[in-house]
Design an enzyme around this catalytic site. Structure first.
Site, PDB file in Angstrom:
ATOM      1  N   LYS A 114       4.370   7.329  -6.597  1.00  0.00           N
ATOM      2  CA  LYS A 114       4.522   5.944  -7.077  1.00  0.00           C
ATOM      3  C   LYS A 114       5.769   5.805  -7.945  1.00  0.00           C
ATOM      4  CE  LYS A 114      -0.168   4.348  -6.472  1.00  0.00           C
ATOM      5  NZ  LYS A 114      -1.471   4.069  -7.029  1.00  0.00           N
ATOM      6  N   LYS A 194       0.054   7.327   5.486  1.00  0.00           N
ATOM      7  CA  LYS A 194      -1.322   6.878   5.241  1.00  0.00           C
ATOM      8  C   LYS A 194      -1.379   5.353   5.345  1.00  0.00           C
ATOM      9  CE  LYS A 194      -3.235   5.994   1.188  1.00  0.00           C
ATOM     10  NZ  LYS A 194      -3.865   5.929  -0.118  1.00  0.00           N
ATOM     11  N   LYS A 197      -1.973  -0.591   1.674  1.00  0.00           N
ATOM     12  CA  LYS A 197      -1.495  -1.959   1.439  1.00  0.00           C
ATOM     13  C   LYS A 197      -0.019  -1.984   1.093  1.00  0.00           C
ATOM     14  CE  LYS A 197      -5.215  -1.944  -0.949  1.00  0.00           C
ATOM     15  NZ  LYS A 197      -6.305  -2.006  -1.902  1.00  0.00           N
TER      16      LYS A 197
HETATM   17  P1  ADP Z   1      -4.935   1.838  -1.264  1.00  0.00           P
HETATM   18  O1  ADP Z   1      -4.503   3.286  -1.067  1.00  0.00           O
HETATM   19  O2  ADP Z   1      -4.777   1.023  -0.005  1.00  0.00           O
HETATM   20  O3  ADP Z   1      -4.310   1.196  -2.481  1.00  0.00           O
HETATM   21  P2  ADP Z   1      -7.280   2.459  -2.880  1.00  0.00           P
HETATM   22  O4  ADP Z   1      -6.386   3.372  -3.659  1.00  0.00           O
HETATM   23  O5  ADP Z   1      -7.926   1.328  -3.593  1.00  0.00           O
HETATM   24  O6  ADP Z   1      -6.500   1.897  -1.584  1.00  0.00           O
HETATM   25  O7  ADP Z   1      -8.360   3.389  -2.188  1.00  0.00           O
HETATM   26  C1  ADP Z   1      -9.733   3.131  -2.213  1.00  0.00           C
HETATM   27  C2  ADP Z   1     -10.486   4.115  -1.362  1.00  0.00           C
HETATM   28  O8  ADP Z   1     -10.056   4.022   0.001  1.00  0.00           O
HETATM   29  C3  ADP Z   1     -10.278   5.569  -1.783  1.00  0.00           C
HETATM   30  O9  ADP Z   1     -11.497   6.278  -1.626  1.00  0.00           O
HETATM   31  C4  ADP Z   1      -9.259   6.084  -0.781  1.00  0.00           C
HETATM   32  O10 ADP Z   1      -9.374   7.486  -0.586  1.00  0.00           O
HETATM   33  C5  ADP Z   1      -9.655   5.318   0.476  1.00  0.00           C
HETATM   34  N1  ADP Z   1      -8.490   5.149   1.348  1.00  0.00           N
HETATM   35  C6  ADP Z   1      -7.402   4.381   1.095  1.00  0.00           C
HETATM   36  N2  ADP Z   1      -6.526   4.451   2.112  1.00  0.00           N
HETATM   37  C7  ADP Z   1      -7.077   5.311   3.031  1.00  0.00           C
HETATM   38  C8  ADP Z   1      -6.647   5.795   4.312  1.00  0.00           C
HETATM   39  N3  ADP Z   1      -5.513   5.410   4.853  1.00  0.00           N
HETATM   40  N4  ADP Z   1      -7.470   6.646   4.974  1.00  0.00           N
HETATM   41  C9  ADP Z   1      -8.666   7.030   4.447  1.00  0.00           C
HETATM   42  N5  ADP Z   1      -9.118   6.606   3.244  1.00  0.00           N
HETATM   43  C10 ADP Z   1      -8.344   5.757   2.543  1.00  0.00           C
END
Ligand code: ADP
Length: 332
Positions: A114, A194, A197
């Protein structure tokens, strides 16, 4: 009867939920409700560690609650709560901050990523995020944390913090374990990063058939498969990963076999995935619509979740204050 093991997990209300959140986290959460005591958080303080718009925050939290409920979180069995409404999350984070060496935090991969992605927006909250996450989990003495694989380093850090706290102040918290589901990492439509968003490479839970197809039809698959007649390798294909989350076994096996034998092309494979996605997401989207028309029901669920979470949080903090030697001043 033995008490059920506690579970905590959360998702940031920083926009619409995507298929990575759904397969990596929520599908991993749902079955846990049968034999665990689950607390699921809409972690708004975490969402503040990246650029956010205060005018949209309340709506984002409401949307996240709707997504959780529509996906199958059952508020009768599980607690659904908004993190910032239980102030003990940040109280405990402070206590844990005082025992967490800076070196542990600077090693965390998400911080490095980040910082690189947004060099003008590096602040204490971003650095300290994993300590708040540790507090979120241990506040409820959770033993199991269902997450996607990107969160595993954070869980390791939580375990280190717990060990340090317990050794300094006496056994207080269990060491929580990460629980990965069947699809712990969904790649984005670029097939490389990955799904996230912030990378604009997502399929969203609330997209229509047309929107999903527009994105799926151009999504990257096995890059070595240049022509329809070349055999492909499902193990390097993100579409195959999503099949494992949405398709019945017979379709998963069929697509793997026919991809390897060049019996079907990527478009055929994507069409099968689309139909299976619609099967799962169609009813979910209906429930989203229904809940959107009943905001009072959603607010009530969150209020109830807050009340139940708060009780546990107060109990834990009582014990923490006891351990760190300031409980006398909290007894009024
Ligand atoms: P983002 O990475 O989109 O900001 P978050 O950090 O809020 O989402 O992640 C929330 C949950 O979703 C966590 O348990 C994270 O491991 C899971 N997660 C987020 N992106 C993925 C992905 N591409 N594949 C599998 N799990 C994911």
């Amino acid at each position: 009867m033995a008490e059920k093991k506690r579970v905590f997990s959360g998702i940031q209300p920083s926009g619409r939920l995507h298929i990575g959140n759904y397969l990596g986290a929520i599908c991993n959460w749902l079955p846990m409700q049968d034999d665990h005591f689950c607390i699921y958080g809409i972690v708004d303080y975490h969402a503040m560690t990246v650029h956010f718009n205060p005018e949209e925050m309340e709506q984002c939290i409401f949307n996240a609650a709707i997504d959780y409920l529509a996906a199958g979180i059952d508020p009768e069995r599980s607690i659904l709560m908004v993190q910032s409404t239980v102030s003990e999350h940040t109280e405990l984070a402070w206590v844990l901050n005082t025992i967490t060496p800076i070196g542990w935090l600077s090693r965390v991969p998400t911080f490095k990523e980040k910082r690189q992605a947004n060099p003008d927006y590096v602040h204490m909250g971003l650095f300290d995020y994993p300590v708040l996450m540790a507090a979120d989990i241990v506040l409820y003495k959770a033993e199991v944390v269902p997450v996607g694989d990107d969160q595993v380093p954070h869980l390791e850090l939580t375990r280190e913090i717990v060990r340090k706290f317990n050794s300094m102040f006496g056994p207080t918290f269990p060491e929580p374990k990460a629980k990965l589901g069947d699809v712990p990492r969904v790649l984005g439509l670029d097939g490389v990063n990955k799904m996230s968003k912030s990378l604009d490479n997502c399929l969203y839970l609330d997209e229509t058939r047309e929107e999903l197809w527009k994105k799926l039809s151009t999504a990257v698959t096995d890059t070595k498969r240049k022509r329809r007649t070349d055999p492909g390798d499902p193990l390097v294909c993100n579409i195959y990963t999503m099949h494992k989350g949405f398709s019945p076994d017979k379709d998963v096996e069929y697509c793997a076999r026919e991809c390897r034998a060049a019996g079907i092309g990527c478009i055929d494979c994507k069409k099968i995935l689309l139909e299976n996605m619609i099967q799962a997401l169609g009813p979910l989207q209906e429930r989203q619509k229904d809940l959107r028309s009943k905001p009072a029901v959603v607010y009530d669920i969150l209020k109830n979740g807050h009340d139940r979470a708060k009780k546990i949080a107060i109990e834990t903090m009582r014990e923490v204050y006891e351990r760190i030697g300031i409980s006398k001043y909290h007894k009024h």
